[in-house]
Write a protein that holds these residues in place. Sequence first.
Motif, PDB file in Angstrom:
ATOM      1  N   PHE A  30       0.864  -1.194   0.000  1.00  0.00           N
ATOM      2  CA  PHE A  30       0.000   0.000   0.000  1.00  0.00           C
ATOM      3  C   PHE A  30       0.894   1.235   0.000  1.00  0.00           C
ATOM      4  O   PHE A  30       1.654   1.446   0.944  1.00  0.00           O
ATOM      5  CB  PHE A  30      -0.931  -0.013   1.220  1.00  0.00           C
ATOM      6  CG  PHE A  30      -1.895  -1.170   1.211  1.00  0.00           C
ATOM      7  CD1 PHE A  30      -3.130  -1.057   0.591  1.00  0.00           C
ATOM      8  CD2 PHE A  30      -1.557  -2.381   1.804  1.00  0.00           C
ATOM      9  CE1 PHE A  30      -4.025  -2.129   0.572  1.00  0.00           C
ATOM     10  CE2 PHE A  30      -2.441  -3.450   1.790  1.00  0.00           C
ATOM     11  CZ  PHE A  30      -3.671  -3.331   1.179  1.00  0.00           C
ATOM     12  N   TYR A  55      -6.448   9.759  10.871  1.00  0.00           N
ATOM     13  CA  TYR A  55      -5.552   8.625  10.590  1.00  0.00           C
ATOM     14  C   TYR A  55      -5.137   7.908  11.873  1.00  0.00           C
ATOM     15  O   TYR A  55      -5.086   8.506  12.951  1.00  0.00           O
ATOM     16  CB  TYR A  55      -4.326   9.113   9.817  1.00  0.00           C
ATOM     17  CG  TYR A  55      -4.737   9.703   8.486  1.00  0.00           C
ATOM     18  CD1 TYR A  55      -5.013   8.883   7.411  1.00  0.00           C
ATOM     19  CD2 TYR A  55      -4.940  11.091   8.349  1.00  0.00           C
ATOM     20  CE1 TYR A  55      -5.448   9.423   6.197  1.00  0.00           C
ATOM     21  CE2 TYR A  55      -5.373  11.625   7.147  1.00  0.00           C
ATOM     22  CZ  TYR A  55      -5.628  10.786   6.066  1.00  0.00           C
ATOM     23  OH  TYR A  55      -6.077  11.312   4.888  1.00  0.00           O
ATOM     24  N   TYR A  58      -0.914   1.727  13.189  1.00  0.00           N
ATOM     25  CA  TYR A  58      -0.811   0.410  13.838  1.00  0.00           C
ATOM     26  C   TYR A  58       0.664   0.035  13.934  1.00  0.00           C
ATOM     27  O   TYR A  58       1.364   0.006  12.908  1.00  0.00           O
ATOM     28  CB  TYR A  58      -1.542  -0.641  13.012  1.00  0.00           C
ATOM     29  CG  TYR A  58      -3.054  -0.530  13.085  1.00  0.00           C
ATOM     30  CD1 TYR A  58      -3.744  -1.076  14.162  1.00  0.00           C
ATOM     31  CD2 TYR A  58      -3.768   0.118  12.092  1.00  0.00           C
ATOM     32  CE1 TYR A  58      -5.133  -0.977  14.237  1.00  0.00           C
ATOM     33  CE2 TYR A  58      -5.152   0.216  12.162  1.00  0.00           C
ATOM     34  CZ  TYR A  58      -5.824  -0.339  13.241  1.00  0.00           C
ATOM     35  OH  TYR A  58      -7.185  -0.238  13.313  1.00  0.00           O
ATOM     36  N   LEU A 114      -6.897  -6.442   9.133  1.00  0.00           N
ATOM     37  CA  LEU A 114      -6.901  -5.084   8.562  1.00  0.00           C
ATOM     38  C   LEU A 114      -6.517  -5.110   7.093  1.00  0.00           C
ATOM     39  O   LEU A 114      -7.035  -4.336   6.287  1.00  0.00           O
ATOM     40  CB  LEU A 114      -5.913  -4.194   9.322  1.00  0.00           C
ATOM     41  CG  LEU A 114      -6.226  -4.052  10.803  1.00  0.00           C
ATOM     42  CD1 LEU A 114      -5.086  -3.385  11.520  1.00  0.00           C
ATOM     43  CD2 LEU A 114      -7.506  -3.250  10.969  1.00  0.00           C
ATOM     44  N   TYR A 115      -5.594  -5.991   6.761  1.00  0.00           N
ATOM     45  CA  TYR A 115      -5.177  -6.092   5.359  1.00  0.00           C
ATOM     46  C   TYR A 115      -6.340  -6.572   4.490  1.00  0.00           C
ATOM     47  O   TYR A 115      -6.562  -6.053   3.398  1.00  0.00           O
ATOM     48  CB  TYR A 115      -3.965  -7.038   5.221  1.00  0.00           C
ATOM     49  CG  TYR A 115      -2.652  -6.334   5.521  1.00  0.00           C
ATOM     50  CD1 TYR A 115      -2.280  -6.019   6.819  1.00  0.00           C
ATOM     51  CD2 TYR A 115      -1.791  -5.968   4.492  1.00  0.00           C
ATOM     52  CE1 TYR A 115      -1.093  -5.361   7.091  1.00  0.00           C
ATOM     53  CE2 TYR A 115      -0.602  -5.308   4.748  1.00  0.00           C
ATOM     54  CZ  TYR A 115      -0.244  -5.008   6.046  1.00  0.00           C
ATOM     55  OH  TYR A 115       0.935  -4.346   6.297  1.00  0.00           O
ATOM     56  N   ALA A 118      -8.889  -3.858   4.035  1.00  0.00           N
ATOM     57  CA  ALA A 118      -8.462  -2.861   3.051  1.00  0.00           C
ATOM     58  C   ALA A 118      -8.570  -3.402   1.629  1.00  0.00           C
ATOM     59  O   ALA A 118      -8.881  -2.675   0.700  1.00  0.00           O
ATOM     60  CB  ALA A 118      -7.024  -2.430   3.337  1.00  0.00           C
ATOM     61  N   VAL A 130       1.292   0.130   9.834  1.00  0.00           N
ATOM     62  CA  VAL A 130       0.221   0.423   8.883  1.00  0.00           C
ATOM     63  C   VAL A 130      -0.354   1.787   9.228  1.00  0.00           C
ATOM     64  O   VAL A 130      -0.699   2.034  10.384  1.00  0.00           O
ATOM     65  CB  VAL A 130      -0.875  -0.668   8.959  1.00  0.00           C
ATOM     66  CG1 VAL A 130      -2.210  -0.137   8.462  1.00  0.00           C
ATOM     67  CG2 VAL A 130      -0.487  -1.891   8.151  1.00  0.00           C
ATOM     68  N   TRP A 132      -3.521   3.889   8.711  1.00  0.00           N
ATOM     69  CA  TRP A 132      -4.912   3.563   8.361  1.00  0.00           C
ATOM     70  C   TRP A 132      -5.741   4.837   8.247  1.00  0.00           C
ATOM     71  O   TRP A 132      -5.583   5.751   9.062  1.00  0.00           O
ATOM     72  CB  TRP A 132      -5.489   2.656   9.450  1.00  0.00           C
ATOM     73  CG  TRP A 132      -6.905   2.239   9.218  1.00  0.00           C
ATOM     74  CD1 TRP A 132      -8.028   2.874   9.647  1.00  0.00           C
ATOM     75  CD2 TRP A 132      -7.343   1.091   8.504  1.00  0.00           C
ATOM     76  NE1 TRP A 132      -9.149   2.194   9.229  1.00  0.00           N
ATOM     77  CE2 TRP A 132      -8.754   1.095   8.532  1.00  0.00           C
ATOM     78  CE3 TRP A 132      -6.677   0.055   7.810  1.00  0.00           C
ATOM     79  CZ2 TRP A 132      -9.515   0.106   7.919  1.00  0.00           C
ATOM     80  CZ3 TRP A 132      -7.437  -0.938   7.205  1.00  0.00           C
ATOM     81  CH2 TRP A 132      -8.835  -0.907   7.258  1.00  0.00           C
ATOM     82  N   THR A 138      -9.436   2.247   4.916  1.00  0.00           N
ATOM     83  CA  THR A 138      -8.433   1.489   4.164  1.00  0.00           C
ATOM     84  C   THR A 138      -7.019   1.817   4.629  1.00  0.00           C
ATOM     85  O   THR A 138      -6.817   2.731   5.443  1.00  0.00           O
ATOM     86  CB  THR A 138      -8.574   1.749   2.647  1.00  0.00           C
ATOM     87  OG1 THR A 138      -7.855   0.722   1.945  1.00  0.00           O
ATOM     88  CG2 THR A 138      -8.057   3.120   2.241  1.00  0.00           C
ATOM     89  N   ILE A 139      -6.070   1.046   4.130  1.00  0.00           N
ATOM     90  CA  ILE A 139      -4.669   1.296   4.443  1.00  0.00           C
ATOM     91  C   ILE A 139      -4.134   2.365   3.486  1.00  0.00           C
ATOM     92  O   ILE A 139      -4.263   2.224   2.267  1.00  0.00           O
ATOM     93  CB  ILE A 139      -3.828   0.006   4.310  1.00  0.00           C
ATOM     94  CG1 ILE A 139      -4.299  -1.045   5.324  1.00  0.00           C
ATOM     95  CG2 ILE A 139      -2.335   0.309   4.480  1.00  0.00           C
ATOM     96  CD1 ILE A 139      -3.616  -2.402   5.201  1.00  0.00           C
ATOM     97  N   ASN A 141      -0.787   3.463   3.696  1.00  0.00           N
ATOM     98  CA  ASN A 141       0.588   3.109   3.364  1.00  0.00           C
ATOM     99  C   ASN A 141       1.099   2.118   4.406  1.00  0.00           C
ATOM    100  O   ASN A 141       0.774   2.230   5.586  1.00  0.00           O
ATOM    101  CB  ASN A 141       1.449   4.383   3.370  1.00  0.00           C
ATOM    102  CG  ASN A 141       2.760   4.199   2.626  1.00  0.00           C
ATOM    103  OD1 ASN A 141       3.531   3.303   2.939  1.00  0.00           O
ATOM    104  ND2 ASN A 141       3.005   5.033   1.625  1.00  0.00           N
ATOM    105  N   ASN A 142       1.871   1.115   3.979  1.00  0.00           N
ATOM    106  CA  ASN A 142       2.469   0.187   4.947  1.00  0.00           C
ATOM    107  C   ASN A 142       3.983   0.080   4.760  1.00  0.00           C
ATOM    108  O   ASN A 142       4.588  -0.946   5.059  1.00  0.00           O
ATOM    109  CB  ASN A 142       1.809  -1.201   4.882  1.00  0.00           C
ATOM    110  CG  ASN A 142       2.127  -1.954   3.603  1.00  0.00           C
ATOM    111  OD1 ASN A 142       2.413  -1.357   2.566  1.00  0.00           O
ATOM    112  ND2 ASN A 142       2.068  -3.273   3.651  1.00  0.00           N
TER     113      ASN A 142
END
Length: 314
Positions: A30, A55, A58, A114-115, A118, A130, A132, A138-139, A141-142
Motif C-alpha cells: 500500500f 488517521y 498500527y 486489517l489487510y 483494506a 500500517v 490507516w 483502508t490502508i 501506506n504500509n
Amino acid sequence: MLVNGKWVAKWDPVQAKDEKGGFVRQTSTFRNWVTPDGSAGPTGTGGFKAEAGRYHLYVALICPWACRTLMARKLKGLEDAITISIVEPELTDQGWRFAAGADPVNGATYMHDLYTKADPQVSGRATVPVLWDKATGTIVNNESAEILRILNTGFGALAKGPDLYPADLAAEIDALNDAIYPALNNGVYRAGFATTQLAYEEAFRDVFATLDALETRLSDGRQWLHGDRFTETDIRAFVTLARFDAAYHGLFKCNLRRLSDYPLLTAYSARVYRLPGIAETVSIDHIKRGYYSIKALNPNGIVPLGPKLDWLVP
Ligand SMILES: N[C@@H](CCC(=O)N[C@@H](CS)C(=O)NCC(=O)O)C(=O)O
C-alpha cells in the motif's frame, strides 16, 4: 501470509530466500500518501487529505520499522492528530495479534484482518507499521520509509518540530540511508534469518563494518549523523541500535561486538533516547519478548534476563 485474502500458513519469519539462502524482505503493497490538500503523493492515489483525528497508526513496539514511525509522530508533535494501536509483542501462528480492546478503530483480532478489510483479495505478509484512514476504511501506506516522510511533511501545519528531511541534506540523507538499510537495519535480519553459513557470514560482516563506520563518523564530535541537525537517518539508525544488545547480539548471532563496546554509538543512542517523547517509543520488554518469541530461532521461547543496557539512562 495472506494469499488472495486468505491466511494460508503458520507464521514463519523466512518465506523468501535468495540463491545463497539469504533472507529476502517482501516489498510493501500500500503506497498512498497523506498530503496537506489530498492530492496524490509520489506513488499511489490521492484522496488522503491531512486532517486531525482521521488517521491511525498500527505498530508493534518490538518492530524497528514501526518504531521509526512512532518516533516521527512524537518528534513532529502529531500525537493528538494521529491515534495509535499497539499489537501484542509475541508473534502468533497468525502473525501480530491485538489484546482485547487494543484496536478501537476496527476491532481487529489480527493484523491480517486489517489487510483483508483494506483489500479482500490481498496477498502478502501482514506487516506493521500500517497507516490507516478511518474516513475511507483502508490502508494508506504500509512502508515505514514512506510513512516517515508523510509524517514529516504530509500533515502540513498540523505537524511541528524539526524538518527530518531538509532539502539541503536530502542527497546526503538518501546516501546514508541507502548504506545503512541493507547492511545494518536489514543486515541484522539477514544474519538472524540466514539459512546458510555463507549468507549469515556475509550479513555479519556487513553489520559490523557498518557499526565501525558509524562509530568513526561520530568521532569528529558531531551530535547527529548528519551534523548538528537531527534527521530521519538518526531515527533509522537508532531503532536498530536500540535493539542491538537486547536482541540482535544474542538471537540474531550478531555477536562480534555489542553496542556497548562502541563508546560513541552508545553515547549517541543515549542522546536520542533522551529526546522528549522518545523513551516512550522504546520498550525493551516488548523487544525481548517479541524477538525471543520467534519459534524458528528460539523453540522454547525462553527470554534472556540480561543484558544490562548502558545507554538506557533517563
Ligand atoms: N518494509 C516494511 C517492513 C515491515 C516489516 O517487515 N515488519 C515486520 C515486523 S519487524 C512484520 O510486521 N513482520 C510480520 C510478518 O512478516 O509476518 C516497512 O519498513 O514498513
